[in-house]
Design a protein around this motif. Structure first.
Motif, mmCIF file in Angstrom:
data_model
loop_
_atom_site.group_PDB
_atom_site.id
_atom_site.type_symbol
_atom_site.label_atom_id
_atom_site.label_comp_id
_atom_site.label_asym_id
_atom_site.label_seq_id
_atom_site.Cartn_x
_atom_site.Cartn_y
_atom_site.Cartn_z
ATOM 1 N N UNK A 1 0.436 -0.760 -0.167
ATOM 2 C CA UNK A 1 0.427 0.029 0.296
ATOM 3 C C UNK A 1 1.088 1.403 -0.470
ATOM 4 N N UNK A 2 1.898 1.281 1.107
ATOM 5 C CA UNK A 2 3.011 2.283 0.845
ATOM 6 C C UNK A 2 3.670 2.426 -0.209
ATOM 7 N N UNK A 3 4.422 0.927 -0.271
ATOM 8 C CA UNK A 3 5.363 1.546 -1.543
ATOM 9 C C UNK A 3 4.914 1.454 -2.575
ATOM 10 N N UNK A 4 3.977 0.633 -3.362
ATOM 11 C CA UNK A 4 3.601 0.776 -4.474
ATOM 12 C C UNK A 4 2.823 1.007 -5.003
ATOM 13 N N UNK B 1 13.980 13.233 0.987
ATOM 14 C CA UNK B 1 13.183 12.076 1.193
ATOM 15 C C UNK B 1 12.254 12.132 0.340
ATOM 16 N N UNK B 2 11.970 12.254 -0.709
ATOM 17 C CA UNK B 2 11.276 11.147 -1.538
ATOM 18 C C UNK B 2 12.491 10.659 -2.127
ATOM 19 N N UNK B 3 13.316 9.975 -2.254
ATOM 20 C CA UNK B 3 13.948 9.120 -2.609
ATOM 21 C C UNK B 3 12.729 8.178 -3.304
ATOM 22 N N UNK B 4 12.310 7.380 -2.195
ATOM 23 C CA UNK B 4 11.982 5.750 -2.258
ATOM 24 C C UNK B 4 10.808 6.030 -2.958
ATOM 25 N N UNK B 5 10.114 7.414 -3.358
ATOM 26 C CA UNK B 5 9.187 7.374 -3.638
ATOM 27 C C UNK B 5 9.604 6.824 -5.679
ATOM 28 N N UNK C 1 10.279 4.171 -6.390
ATOM 29 C CA UNK C 1 9.213 3.253 -6.879
ATOM 30 C C UNK C 1 8.228 3.609 -7.852
ATOM 31 N N UNK C 2 8.488 4.596 -8.368
ATOM 32 C CA UNK C 2 7.992 5.745 -9.390
ATOM 33 C C UNK C 2 8.269 5.386 -10.987
ATOM 34 N N UNK C 3 9.506 4.751 -10.936
ATOM 35 C CA UNK C 3 10.264 4.387 -11.786
ATOM 36 C C UNK C 3 9.860 3.314 -12.220
ATOM 37 N N UNK C 4 10.240 2.502 -11.122
ATOM 38 C CA UNK C 4 9.516 0.688 -11.071
ATOM 39 C C UNK C 4 8.967 0.309 -12.134
ATOM 40 N N UNK C 5 7.484 1.268 -11.402
ATOM 41 C CA UNK C 5 6.429 1.793 -12.151
ATOM 42 C C UNK C 5 6.166 2.200 -13.255
ATOM 43 N N UNK C 6 6.019 3.373 -13.618
ATOM 44 C CA UNK C 6 5.919 3.425 -14.547
ATOM 45 C C UNK C 6 6.931 3.646 -15.675
ATOM 46 N N UNK C 7 7.655 3.095 -15.508
ATOM 47 C CA UNK C 7 9.129 3.247 -16.054
ATOM 48 C C UNK C 7 9.316 1.872 -17.245
ATOM 49 N N UNK C 8 9.507 0.299 -15.422
ATOM 50 C CA UNK C 8 9.608 -0.883 -16.500
ATOM 51 C C UNK C 8 7.914 -0.688 -16.564
ATOM 52 N N UNK C 9 6.972 -1.199 -16.272
ATOM 53 C CA UNK C 9 4.980 -1.582 -16.773
ATOM 54 C C UNK C 9 5.495 -0.651 -17.737
ATOM 55 N N UNK C 10 5.466 0.275 -17.704
ATOM 56 C CA UNK C 10 4.827 1.185 -18.767
ATOM 57 C C UNK C 10 5.357 0.418 -20.065
ATOM 58 N N UNK C 11 6.415 0.391 -19.831
ATOM 59 C CA UNK C 11 7.425 -0.614 -21.454
ATOM 60 C C UNK C 11 6.715 -1.878 -21.434
ATOM 61 N N UNK C 12 6.257 -2.683 -20.725
ATOM 62 C CA UNK C 12 6.153 -3.362 -20.787
ATOM 63 C C UNK C 12 4.609 -3.657 -21.141
ATOM 64 N N UNK D 1 21.790 7.580 -4.595
ATOM 65 C CA UNK D 1 21.614 7.393 -5.547
ATOM 66 C C UNK D 1 21.306 6.108 -5.702
ATOM 67 N N UNK D 2 20.239 5.671 -5.158
ATOM 68 C CA UNK D 2 20.388 3.204 -5.209
ATOM 69 C C UNK D 2 19.148 4.130 -6.778
ATOM 70 N N UNK D 3 18.871 4.938 -6.567
ATOM 71 C CA UNK D 3 18.159 5.116 -8.063
ATOM 72 C C UNK D 3 18.269 4.586 -9.010
ATOM 73 N N UNK D 4 19.513 4.697 -9.517
ATOM 74 C CA UNK D 4 20.604 4.916 -10.441
ATOM 75 C C UNK D 4 20.539 3.293 -11.461
ATOM 76 N N UNK D 5 20.936 2.075 -10.688
ATOM 77 C CA UNK D 5 20.823 0.812 -11.529
ATOM 78 C C UNK D 5 19.516 0.670 -11.780
ATOM 79 N N UNK D 6 18.099 0.512 -11.049
ATOM 80 C CA UNK D 6 17.217 0.597 -11.715
ATOM 81 C C UNK D 6 17.032 1.906 -12.922
ATOM 82 N N UNK D 7 16.719 2.878 -12.478
ATOM 83 C CA UNK D 7 17.172 3.428 -13.463
ATOM 84 C C UNK D 7 17.819 3.528 -15.148
ATOM 85 N N UNK D 8 18.986 2.800 -14.991
ATOM 86 C CA UNK D 8 19.733 2.651 -15.586
ATOM 87 C C UNK D 8 19.069 1.005 -16.874
#
Length: 775
Positions: free
Chosen positions: A401-404, A485-489, A492-503, A559-566
């Motif tokens: 609920x809070x992460x995805x 503080x918004x790095x987490x959101x 997860x936005x890159x994961x859901x809007x990026x990866x899933x949108x490509x699918x 920087x934790x967002x960079x691997x998911x972005x790549x």
């Protein structure tokens, strides 16, 4: 949010991608889905639908990935044109930039952030994401210089790569202009704001004006007519086409004049036992006694050479800037005909109205964004919905609920943005389809940057978000506090809007559902029409640039967002290449006009990152590191100004030197006469009706496999074929001669009479038709 929550979100999106990619590899093998996954081939050549059943069609495979990887730039250019090459260069540029950023920040900045405080670290899975951000570094720490160094390296890499790409794409654009076949738009000027005269029509005014002031270079002109008249004619023509759909005939190019516009148009060749096909020399004045009422105060004016057209397009034609407004005409396939009839005096009013509507939509969208931000905070969620307090105690549901869920809800709201912005761009009055899409791209980009980045960072109530405008000076500090503080959101936005949108982009869900409904629910045996889709630059480019903004701003902060972005950019490289090669059809070409948008947005992201870094380092009580970051802002702005002076003008105007050389080359090779003959027919407003009625050798645009069942060798088949050919010519001839009335009912009744007459006289092999009122 801890690492386990992030991994849960990543696992969900990885599962969605694997399932979608596997499903795609199966669906693309089914012959019934050829119109969905092989649209480019489907509309150009026959595709067999009777493949025998085989098991390999239902086994997932990665063959499409290898095809997309091995495709060359020449194949991409042939399939999608310059715009497709430019888009893929954007993806490749992003990969190069963030590979450098990931190497520097993951191996230099991330350890500094993680060990920035003397604290006991827990198990890695249960570590909070905050320990990987710059907020975990002690104030005044000397390790903050690592962030400054990383930012210097990233800035230098971005400037070098941007310069090389800008230079390369500029050369590509010039090569396209000089190397392509003579483009009618280079000889044509669009004139709007033609003054009204009671003495003569708009056409006479245009002829008189340009014959007087451009006597040596003016060739001819083509008036624009009211869209309602043309749309009525198109609608009637489609009705006639549906009646004659089973007919086979030979479609040829001819020199017959277009009776509405006066230019040449396509004709249908009629074989009548050696007799010549029907011809008509009726002039436009004979057909249109009310022509003045149908004309719009706009016209295409043709010139003898490219240089004369450029001069006429760029100079002020009248002492009143609202009259005789000129610009280079768009390419014929790029013309947005319905907007040409808009009076030029309304254009600036429309732009203001569209701006106000866009701003209103931005403010309305603050409410769903505020809702999404509330979902990321369990305490706020419990305050809004007390009944789910017990549910949130379950760890997995809490993470879900809070992460995805928040990023998914935001994505669903964002799907409404591109259609609305495209509609606003249409209302704006753009005269070409590429301009409309480019305008929509800019609007979507501004909207997503504001609502996804700034509003989410400066989260809170609607009133708090509105107070930002009264505290502009404090904005850098507010961003410095909130971005980490918004790095987490954002991850997860890159994961859901990026990866899933490509699918979902790969699987073409909407087109697939429509195809299934048509084939298996409605049981329609007709071949699909209007399935050709152009590449959605106005949605994909803003998404890439938004992810670039997130990558830049969080590169040294989290920087934790960079691997998911790549991973996203690598997947985008494969998916978009596949779609360009097989799905999207190029109907018009802007020759790289989207690149300046990308360059400016990248520079904005870089400068914003530097401003936030200055504020963050100042908050961390490291004034030396903060001060050393300020020169980067100046360097980036100077670099942008240099690129604007050096390259951007080529995307706004065509160089006179290049055009003059092309004119001389055409003169030497004797191509001028052929170019002049093409101009009027290319910008004929009704020329595209014949393309809607196009009857190729196999009589199908969308269904090339359709075959006629008539035996043309038998006497009955020959008579029936001749009858159909005659009816086809009658329909098109009568359509042109019925422009004054445009009543389809009378034409259809005539078809019925002709059908009865010819079945009574089946021995005849042709139909002789004369003008209305003749024998």
């Amino acid at each position: 949010m801890d690492v386990a929550d992030l991994l849960t979100s990543a696992g969900i999106n990885i599962s969605v991608c694997v399932v979608a990619f596997s499903l795609y590899s199966v669906l693309r093998k089914q012959p019934s889905n050829a119109c969905v996954y092989f649209t480019r081939r489907y509309i150009s050549e026959p595709i067999r639908h009777d493949d025998p059943f085989s098991l390999h069609r239902f086994v997932p495979s990665a063959g499409w990935i290898m095809q997309a990887w091995r495709a060359t730039d020449e194949e991409i250019l042939e399939a999608g044109g310059i715009d497709a090459i430019v888009f893929m260069r954007i993806v490749v540029l992003s990969i190069r930039i963030f590979i450098i950023a990931a190497v520097i920040c993951v191996f230099l900045v991330l350890p500094v952030n993680y060990y920035g405080k003397d604290m006991e670290h827990r198990n890695f899975r249960f570590e909070s994401i905050d320990v990987f951000t710059i907020g975990n570094v002690e104030e005044g720490s000397k390790w903050l210089w690592a962030h400054c160094l990383a930012l210097y390296i990233i800035t230098c890499a971005v400037c070098v790569l941007l310069y090389l790409e800008y230079k390369s794409i500029t050369k590509m654009r010039l090569a396209y202009i000089t190397g392509s076949h003579p483009n009618p738009s280079h000889f044509t000027v669009l004139v709007r704001g033609i003054p009204w005269s009671q003495d003569h029509s708009y056409s006479k005014s245009v002829e008189s004006f340009f014959s007087t002031y451009y006597p040596d270079t003016y060739v001819d002109h083509q008036m624009i007519y009211r869209p309602s008249t043309v749309h009525k004619l198109k609608k009637d023509a489609k009705k006639m086409y549906r009646i004659l759909r089973p007919v086979e005939t030979e479609y040829v190019q001819g020199d017959k004049p277009c009776y509405l516009c006066g230019g040449t148009a396509h004709t249908f060749k009629l074989l009548q036992n050696g007799e010549d096909s029907i011809r008509s020399q009726t002039s436009i004045d004979e057909l249109h006694p009310t022509q003045i009422e149908k004309e719009c105060p706009a016209a295409f004016v043709f010139f003898k050479n490219r240089y004369a057209a450029v001069v006429a397009a760029q100079v002020l034609q009248s002492s009143n800037p609202m009259l005789w407004v000129t610009q280079l005409a768009p390419e014929p396939h790029d013309v947005y005909w319905s907007n040409l009839g808009i009076p030029y005096k309304q254009v600036w009013v429309r732009k203001i109205v569209v701006l106000l509507l866009a701003l209103a939509f931005v403010f309305v969208f603050l409410f769903p964004v505020t809702l999404v931000q509330g979902l990321t905070q369990p305490q706020v969620l419990v305050l809004w919905f007390p009944q789910i307090k017990e549910v949130l105690k379950l760890k997995f549901l809490n993470r879900l609920v809070t992460g995805y869920l928040p990023s998914v809800i935001l994505i669903l709201f964002l799907y409404t943005v591109p259609p609305i912005m495209m509609l606003l761009s249409r209302i704006e009055g753009n005269v070409s389809r590429s301009d409309r899409k480019r305008s929509a791209c800019i609007k979507v980009l501004y909207f997503t940057i504001w609502n996804v980045f700034f509003v989410n960072v400066l989260s809170g109530s609607f009133i708090n978000q509105m107070s930002i405008f009264s505290q502009i000076k404090e904005l850098p500090m507010m961003l410095a506090k909130q971005v980490p503080t918004q790095a987490t959101f954002f991850t997860t936005y890159v994961l859901s809007s990026g990866w899933a949108s490509l699918a979902f982009e790969l699987i073409q869900l909407f087109a697939l559902i429509c195809n299934i409904l048509r084939r298996f629910i409605l049981r329609s045996k007709k071949e699909p029409t209007n399935i050709a889709l152009t590449f959605p630059h106005h949605t994909e480019i803003p998404r890439l640039l938004l992810f670039g903004l997130l990558g830049f701003t969080l590169s040294i902060l989290a920087p934790i967002i960079l691997p998911f972005l790549l991973v996203y950019f690598f997947l985008a490289f494969l998916v978009y290449r596949n779609q360009i090669l097989h799905v999207y059809v190029t109907k018009y070409e802007s020759a790289g006009q989207f690149w300046p948008i990308v360059h400016n947005a990248t520079i904005f992201s870089l400068v914003l990152t530097q401003v936030i870094a200055v504020a963050v380092l100042a908050m961390k009580k490291s004034p030396m590191a903060s001060g050393c970051t300020i020169p980067l802002i100046i360097i980036s702005l100077l670099f942008n100004e240099y690129c604007r002076k050096r390259f951007s003008q080529v995307f706004k105007r065509n160089p006179a030197q290049v055009l003059i050389e092309m004119d001389r080359r055409d003169e030497q090779w004797g191509k001028e006469e052929g170019i002049y003959n093409r101009l009027r027919s290319e910008y004929c407003q009704l020329a595209y009706i014949s393309r809607d009625l196009t009857i190729s050798k196999d009589f199908s645009v969308a269904g090339p496999n359709r075959q006629s069942r008539t035996d043309h060798n038998s006497p009955q088949g020959a008579a029936e074929n001749s009858l159909k050919q005659g009816m086809l010519v009658v329909s098109f001839w009568w359509f042109l001669h019925s422009i004054q009335e445009t009543h389809i009912e009378s034409v259809l009744s005539t078809f019925q009479e002709l059908t009865i007459l010819n079945y009574r006289n089946s021995g005849q092999s042709s139909i002789a038709v004369q003008k209305r009122g003749g024998t």
